[in-house]
Design an enzyme around this catalytic site. Structure first.
Site, short mmCIF file in Angstrom:
data_model
loop_
_atom_site.label_atom_id
_atom_site.label_comp_id
_atom_site.label_asym_id
_atom_site.label_seq_id
_atom_site.Cartn_x
_atom_site.Cartn_y
_atom_site.Cartn_z
N HIS A 179 0.83 -1.21 0.00
CA HIS A 179 0.00 0.00 0.00
C HIS A 179 0.86 1.26 0.00
O HIS A 179 0.63 2.18 -0.78
CB HIS A 179 -0.91 0.00 1.23
N HIS B 159 1.43 4.82 -2.80
CA HIS B 159 1.70 6.24 -2.54
C HIS B 159 3.00 6.80 -3.12
O HIS B 159 3.04 7.94 -3.59
CB HIS B 159 1.71 6.50 -1.02
N GLU C 192 -5.60 9.20 0.00
CA GLU C 192 -5.94 7.79 0.07
C GLU C 192 -6.97 7.36 -0.99
O GLU C 192 -6.79 6.33 -1.64
CB GLU C 192 -6.48 7.43 1.47
N SER D 167 -3.53 0.63 -4.51
CA SER D 167 -2.91 -0.56 -3.94
C SER D 167 -3.92 -1.68 -3.71
O SER D 167 -3.56 -2.74 -3.21
CB SER D 167 -2.22 -0.21 -2.61
#
Length: 268
Positions: free
Chosen positions: A125, A130, A170, A190
């Protein structure tokens, strides 16, 4: 967001004296499967800035990357580095790291049983979701300013700031150059399941409005019922220039909007 709000079943991997983290063959295989699946899903769905960052990082597809490999690219691109952290960290630590241009990375990787969706952010993730966008100046500046605001905020204000992060970094969507919707939120990028879901006909998508975003409840254990759309990744610079803390004050006065999801049931 990696916050200390509940217990976790995962334990962070500890680096050795040279900063190297040892992963098992099974953990490398989970990374490989996740990477290969998302490599198919990304084209045409992920925003251009993300795809450019993914190319720049050139992370391995067949093994979990070492943080030093990622740091080398981020530092040169935007002055950021990663920071290995436990599975869950406090609000204060989270904001402190961002304010110092350090992106917190939980160093464990999910099990195959939680392949499609994981509540606790793992290294896939953090790194795959990111870090590619942290090579983008607008995204990096927004993340830095967000960290500075959060570091100075009260406990109550931080709860509202968490919603801003949730619906941008997010789970944010962006208009592509051709007018089509693309993904820039790492929580979507993700997640193999949410990557397809977010651009389907099922969820609601709304133009970004700061006050509304700050007032929108969310749950971390479901697919998001609503996403907010910005015009371009560069628009994060415009958000950063807004009086975000004044908006937090206003949002607190107005109160939360009606949730677009059922309340979480607690097993007896």
């Amino acid at each position: 967001m990696k916050l200390m709000s509940k217990a976790t079943n995962y334990t962070a991997k500890i680096p050795d004296n040279q900063g190297y983290i040892q992963y098992t063959d099974e953990e490398h295989d989970v990374w490989h499967q996740l990477y290969q699946r998302q490599a198919i899903n990304m084209p045409g769905r992920a925003c251009d800035a993300y795809m450019q960052g993914l190319d720049a990082l050139a992370m391995p597809s067949n093994r979990v990357p070492q943080l030093k490999e990622i740091d080398k690219v981020l530092l040169e691109a935007t002055g950021w580095t990663t920071a290995g952290v436990p599975a869950l960290i406090s609000f204060g630590k989270f904001f402190e790291l961002l304010a110092n241009k350090q992106f917190p990375v939980a160093t464990f990787i999910r099990t195959k049983e939680e392949f499609d969706y994981l509540q606790e952010p793992d290294i896939f993730h953090e790194i795959f979701g990111h870090c590619p966008l942290l090579t983008n100046p607008s995204f990096a500046r927004f993340s830095h300013i967000y960290g500075q605001l959060g570091l100075a905020a009260t406990k109550e204000e931080r709860v509202f700031l968490a919603r801003l992060y949730w619906f941008t970094v997010e789970f944010g969507l962006v208009k592509g150059a051709d007018g089509e919707l693309n993904i820039y939120g790492g929580g979507i990028l993700s997640s193999p399941g949410e990557t397809l879901y977010a651009l389907s006909d099922e969820p609601e998508r709304k133009p970004f409005d700061l006050i509304e975003v700050l007032r929108t409840p969310y749950r971390i254990d479901i697919m998001q019922p609503v996403y907010y759309v910005i015009d371009s990744v560069d628009y994060l610079d415009e958000i950063a220039k807004m009086d975000i803390m004044a908006a937090v004050t206003e949002a607190r006065k107005l109160g939360l909007l009606e949730p677009k999801f059922a309340p979480k049931t607690i097993a007896s």
